[in-house]
Each structure stands twice: as C-alpha cells, then as structure tokens.
Scaffold this active site. Structure first.
Site, PDB file in Angstrom:
ATOM      1  N   GLU A 132       0.838  -1.209   0.000  1.00  0.00           N
ATOM      2  CA  GLU A 132       0.000   0.000   0.000  1.00  0.00           C
ATOM      3  C   GLU A 132       0.871   1.256   0.000  1.00  0.00           C
ATOM      4  O   GLU A 132       0.554   2.244  -0.675  1.00  0.00           O
ATOM      5  CB  GLU A 132      -0.937   0.021   1.219  1.00  0.00           C
ATOM      6  CG  GLU A 132      -1.976  -1.089   1.250  1.00  0.00           C
ATOM      7  CD  GLU A 132      -3.106  -0.912   0.243  1.00  0.00           C
ATOM      8  OE1 GLU A 132      -3.104   0.062  -0.524  1.00  0.00           O
ATOM      9  OE2 GLU A 132      -3.994  -1.789   0.214  1.00  0.00           O
ATOM     10  N   ARG A 136       0.672   3.757  -3.271  1.00  0.00           N
ATOM     11  CA  ARG A 136       0.024   5.065  -3.043  1.00  0.00           C
ATOM     12  C   ARG A 136       1.045   6.167  -2.825  1.00  0.00           C
ATOM     13  O   ARG A 136       0.968   7.225  -3.454  1.00  0.00           O
ATOM     14  CB  ARG A 136      -0.922   4.981  -1.842  1.00  0.00           C
ATOM     15  CG  ARG A 136      -2.029   3.952  -2.028  1.00  0.00           C
ATOM     16  CD  ARG A 136      -3.075   4.050  -0.944  1.00  0.00           C
ATOM     17  NE  ARG A 136      -3.875   2.831  -0.886  1.00  0.00           N
ATOM     18  CZ  ARG A 136      -5.151   2.782  -0.552  1.00  0.00           C
ATOM     19  NH1 ARG A 136      -5.799   3.867  -0.233  1.00  0.00           N
ATOM     20  NH2 ARG A 136      -5.806   1.633  -0.515  1.00  0.00           N
ATOM     21  N   GLU A 435     -12.363   0.669 -10.394  1.00  0.00           N
ATOM     22  CA  GLU A 435     -12.001  -0.275 -11.473  1.00  0.00           C
ATOM     23  C   GLU A 435     -12.899  -0.193 -12.713  1.00  0.00           C
ATOM     24  O   GLU A 435     -12.413  -0.309 -13.848  1.00  0.00           O
ATOM     25  CB  GLU A 435     -11.971  -1.711 -10.939  1.00  0.00           C
ATOM     26  CG  GLU A 435     -10.831  -1.995  -9.958  1.00  0.00           C
ATOM     27  CD  GLU A 435     -11.070  -1.436  -8.554  1.00  0.00           C
ATOM     28  OE1 GLU A 435     -12.220  -1.084  -8.232  1.00  0.00           O
ATOM     29  OE2 GLU A 435     -10.087  -1.349  -7.774  1.00  0.00           O
TER      30      GLU A 435
HETATM   31  C1  DMJ Z   1      -6.489   0.603  -5.069  1.00  0.00           C
HETATM   32  O1  DMJ Z   1      -5.791   0.890  -3.921  1.00  0.00           O
HETATM   33  C2  DMJ Z   1      -5.619  -0.060  -6.084  1.00  0.00           C
HETATM   34  O2  DMJ Z   1      -6.222   0.039  -7.327  1.00  0.00           O
HETATM   35  C3  DMJ Z   1      -5.333  -1.501  -5.747  1.00  0.00           C
HETATM   36  O3  DMJ Z   1      -4.588  -2.157  -6.721  1.00  0.00           O
HETATM   37  C4  DMJ Z   1      -6.603  -2.262  -5.535  1.00  0.00           C
HETATM   38  N1  DMJ Z   1      -7.663  -1.558  -4.968  1.00  0.00           N
HETATM   39  C5  DMJ Z   1      -7.715  -0.162  -4.731  1.00  0.00           C
HETATM   40  C6  DMJ Z   1      -8.942   0.495  -5.342  1.00  0.00           C
HETATM   41  O4  DMJ Z   1     -10.051  -0.261  -5.396  1.00  0.00           O
END
Ligand code: DMJ
Length: 549
Positions: A132, A136, A435
């Site tokens: 994460e 991010r 998504e």
């Molecule tokens: C995001 O943090 C990223 O896209 C990750 O790969 C999967 N899910 C969340 C959003 O849904």
C-alpha cells in the site's frame, strides 16, 4: 391496376416503417455527454471533497467526511501523507486542463507541496504495509514528480527527494527473507521486515508482485540499479519453486510464503490478493518493453480464459470467476468489483495503447489472433462491469457479486433487476472504487466509441447523487462511501478512501479529456501515471531483465 395498388400500398407501408424506425433508432444513438461540462462537474466534485478534507482533516491519513473524524495510520500518530500524496497528481492533471478552476488547483498543489516538503517525515518508528505504501505514496510522489515536470507546476525536486527517501526505506523490506520476497510490512525507521500477522505469515501474492513499476521507474530516474534488481528477484522463486507455468497455467493462488516462495492455500482469483499480479506483468512490459513480462502475461491470460471464464443467465454476460480449491476444483461464480480493472488491462495489452483501429493495421495485432480475442473479451468484461451498476437499484455496484449460473437460489441474497447476479447481505457496500470507470476510460480512448462516455456519465451521476452529503449547500457539499448501495435509500458510511481522489475521479476526468495518448504513459495500480521509459537510456544504465525461465 391491382398491381399498381399493391405497389402503392407496399410503398406507403415501407415509408411508414422507415419513418417509425428512424426516430426510434435515433433514440438509441443518444448523443454523448458534453465533455467540457462533464470535466467541469468532475472538477467541482473533486474540489468539494478536497476543500472539506482541507478544512476538517488536513494532513491526516484517514478521514470520515460525515462526522469530520480523522486519524493517522502508524502507531505514534505520525502521518504517512495517505490522502495528500495520493491526490496531488490528480490536482496537477486537473490544473493542466481546467478552464474554471485553474488558479485554485495551482494553489492547492502548492499547499500540498509545502506540506510534503515541511511536515511529511518518513522517519517513523512503525510498521507500514509495503504494497500500500509503495503504490500510493511512492507511486504518488513519482507521478507528481513527472507531472510537475511535464506541466511546469510546483517544484519537482520536492517530490523526487521524498520519493528517494521513501524508496530507500521501503527497499529494505526486500532483505527480510532468503528468497528476496518481502514480508508484508516494514518498519520505516529500522528497515525491519514484519511478517503478515494473519494467514500463517504468508504474504498476499498480488502485494509483492505489485511493486515493480514504482521501483523500476525510481531506478531509471536515479540511475541506481539496486531498486530494479530487488523488485525483480521475487519472480524467480515464485515461478520456479511453484512450477507456475506448467502446474498452474500462469494462474496464482492468492498467498505465498515469503521464506520459501511456495504458494499457501489454493484459492485462485483475479479479485483481492490476486488482481495486480497480472496487472504488473503487462504494465512492466508496457513501461519498459521487457518482452519476458509480455510472455508471462500471455500465459496467464490463456490460463484465465481456460479456467475462469463463464457467462451469466439470462443475459450471457461474460465474467471472471474463482477457483477456491485450485484449478481442478469447483468453479465459483463470485466476482469482486476489483476484477473490473481487467477490461482496461486486456484492451491495453491488445493494442499496446494504440486505438483499436490503428492496432488492426499493425502486424503485432493482425498476425496474432490472441490480440483480437483479448480485445473482444475486454469489451465483454467492461460491459459486464457496467451492468453491475446498471442492474443495481442505486446505479452503483456493490463490492462483490455472485453471478447467476442457473443453480444458485439463496434466501436473503438480493437479485439484480435483470437477474444476472446476486448480492450477499455483507457485500452491499460501495467504497467509491475505480475499477469500472478505469476500464471504461481505457475502452473509450482505445475505441473512440461514445457509448463509453455515456456509461461513464451514468456512473459518475450515480456517484454524485448517492455519495453526496449536504448536497444542496455548495459550501458544505462532500462525498463519502456507502455501507449499502442496494437497499434504497442508500446508506452512507463515514469514510472517504484516498482512491476516490487518486483514482475514481481521475479516471472519470480522463474519460472526458480529448485525445489522451495511452502509448505515452502507464498508470500504476493506484492510477499514478509514469512515462514510458526510454529504451536507450535504460540500456545506458544497464537496466535490463535480470532473470529468465
Ligand atoms: C487501489 O488501492 C488499487 O487500485 C489496488 O490495486 C486495488 N484496490 C484499490 C482500489 O479499489
């Protein structure tokens, strides 16, 4: 005479039929929403969320817009920059194209930059999740560096320096095991790796295979090959110790033990903990043009088509299901909303960022039937994901659906309007995930088919209507997640995920930009855009694939 009357009657009938048909046909050819108006509206929604966060939660990692609650994630209460760093490149993108809010976006970029430069300090004695934090924070800093440079806004050096500092701290995670597969977490100050506290210490397979774009781009920018080598090392044990290509047909169980590189359990899915393993195989190829990763991606896509595809009843929607007991085990018709990134991924892999019309003229497409098959499936999956919104009572999709395979009848499960899927009571939430609009954005720019803008506008409007708090007051208006998007009226929950700003609104915005060239950028899994790397420069820095099968 009889003949003449016959011809006359037939002609009149034909004219009436045509006259009737044409207006009906035009009804279906709805004009696409005006792109400029949609962009203005998306900017306003972004700014409403952002201003509210600035006023009530500034600097904190976790924010609840309903009650204006906030806190940081690491013990010790020091911030990681979760919302600010994740959002800054969206500010830059909107700044670059905005007609109404340009100066406000610039001011917000500068405020964020000052906070990142003067307040954000990654020297924190606390464990953070490696995946994460990489997708991010490291991803956000790297793309802010890139866009700051491209759009000549802010000071790119601030983002670059922070990215190197964070990259150095996260890189220590790769030293935690003999195999080179990192443990789930790392202490940002000591560099000590920390195993997952659950699942017998296993790491999520998608987590340690979704770090490669960020560290490879960092290696390219700094000329430091170590970043590149560290992230590549995870693949050899993964593929070889599990005989991944033969025994698993390129599909991965969702857990891996980092000390052995062996899979844990047998659940195979493209949803949580599996998803971005597949995503980063293709995206590494698109970013660096390393052929090996396209070949591995290819193998996985063939495996997916063989074991995980099915069609719903009654509308024959194609979806990607799960195998909870391994490839030979029973097929499950469950699909996470997370899987909906697959429309955009398959389309990008099919055309390599060119429009489908252009790709069809190229040998890499016309000589390889799997490219067309991927494109066709991309259209189907994107349609299915759109139906997850369209067949829901609120116009918003739930977190997880179970497709109707003709066998399932469970009391307490909600059934969609046309009957194609069910929703279990605990899966009715909506976290404002990106998504589906991500795939719709890719499909639009790769096909120029206006229907995708229609779909995107419908979903955007459902988000704006259902997730808005104090909507009638422009000064108080803000947006939040839903605990239930199925029962009307929908129920809100006190949480705004950073990906609402970083991904969902960004992808919606790009959908309504004209002429967005997808051959030049690759988005990391958190929607942070990196430029396609220059192969000559890569060569001069000896940045090449360091392993083979
Ligand atoms: C995001 O943090 C990223 O896209 C990750 O790969 C999967 N899910 C969340 C959003 O849904």
């Amino acid at each position: 005479m009889k003949n003449f009357i016959g011809i006359l009657v037939a002609t009149v009938v034909a004219i009436i039929a045509i006259a009737y048909y044409v207006p009906r046909y035009e009804l279906f050819e709805r004009k696409s929403p005006e792109a400029g108006e949609m962009r203005d509206q998306i900017e306003s929604v972004f700014l409403a969320s952002w201003r509210d966060y600035y006023k009530h939660g500034w600097g904190y990692d976790v924010y609840g817009p309903i009650e204006h609650t906030f806190h940081n994630m690491p013990r010790g209460n020091q911030p990681l920059g979760w919302i600010i760093v994740d959002s800054v490149d969206t500010l830059m993108l909107m700044y670059n194209s905005s007609t109404l809010h340009k100066s406000e976006f610039e001011a917000e970029i500068l405020k964020s930059e000052e906070w990142i430069n003067n307040v954000l300090d990654f020297d924190i004695d606390a464990e953070v999740n490696v995946f994460e934090t990489t997708i991010r924070m490291l991803g956000g800093l790297l793309s802010a560096y890139h866009l700051s440079d491209l759009f000549e806004v802010g000071n790119k050096t601030v983002y670059f320096n922070k990215a190197v500092d964070l990259g150095d701290r996260l890189a220590l995670a790769f030293l935690s095991s003999q195999t080179g597969i990192p443990y789930s977490s790392v202490n940002l100050r000591s560099g000590q790796g920390i195993k997952n506290h659950a699942d017998g210490g296993a790491s999520s397979t998608a987590e340690f295979t979704t770090l490669q774009m960020e560290f490879k781009y960092l290696a390219y920018l700094t000329g430091n090959r170590t970043y590149w080598e560290l992230v590549e090392r995870v693949y050899e044990p993964l593929y070889k110790n599990n005989d991944l290509l033969n025994t698993y047909d390129g599909l991965v169980p969702i857990y891996t033990f980092p000390d052995t590189g062996r899979f844990g359990g047998s659940t195979i899915r493209f949803g949580s903990r599996g998803d971005s393993f597949y995503e980063y195989l293709l995206k590494q190829y698109l970013l660096t043009h390393e052929k090996l990763y396209y070949d591995l991606y290819r193998k996985s896509m063939e495996g997916m088509k063989k074991y995980l595809l099915a069609q719903s009843k009654p509308s024959s929607l194609w979806y990607i299901g799960e195998r909870e007991q391994g490839l030979q085990g029973q097929f499950s018709p469950k699909m996470d909303h997370l899987v909906c990134f697959m429309g955009g991924l398959l389309a990008s892999g099919s055309t390599e960022g060119l429009s489908i019309q252009e790709a069809r003229r190229r040998p890499f497409f016309s000589l390889f039937p799997e490219r067309k098959s991927d494109w066709d499936l991309a259209e189907e999956i994107t349609n299915t994901c759109y139906q997850m919104y369209n067949q829901s009572s609120s116009g918003l999709a739930p977190e997880i659906v179970v497709f109707n395979d003709g066998n399932i009848k469970q009391s307490g499960w909600w059934q969609s309007s046309l009957g194609d899927f069910f929703v279990k009571p605990l899966d009715r939430h909506n976290l404002q995930r990106p998504e589906t609009v991500e795939s719709i954005m890719f499909m639009y720019h790769l096909s120029h088919n206006d229907k995708y803008r229609e779909w995107g506008a419908n979903i955007a409007n459902s988000f704006f209507e259902n997730t808005c708090i104090d909507c009638s007051d422009p000064k108080l208006r803000r947006f939040t997640s839903l605990s239930d998007c199925i029962t009307l009226p929908t129920k809100k929950s006190n949480n705004m995920e950073s990906f609402w700003l970083a991904e969902t609104l960004k992808y919606l915005y790009i959908l309504f930009l004209d002429d967005f060239d997808l051959t030049k950028v690759v988005f990391n899994t958190e929607a942070h855009p990196f430029p396609v790397l220059d192969e000559k420069k890569m060569k001069s820095q000896s940045l090449t694939t360091g392993w083979s099968l």
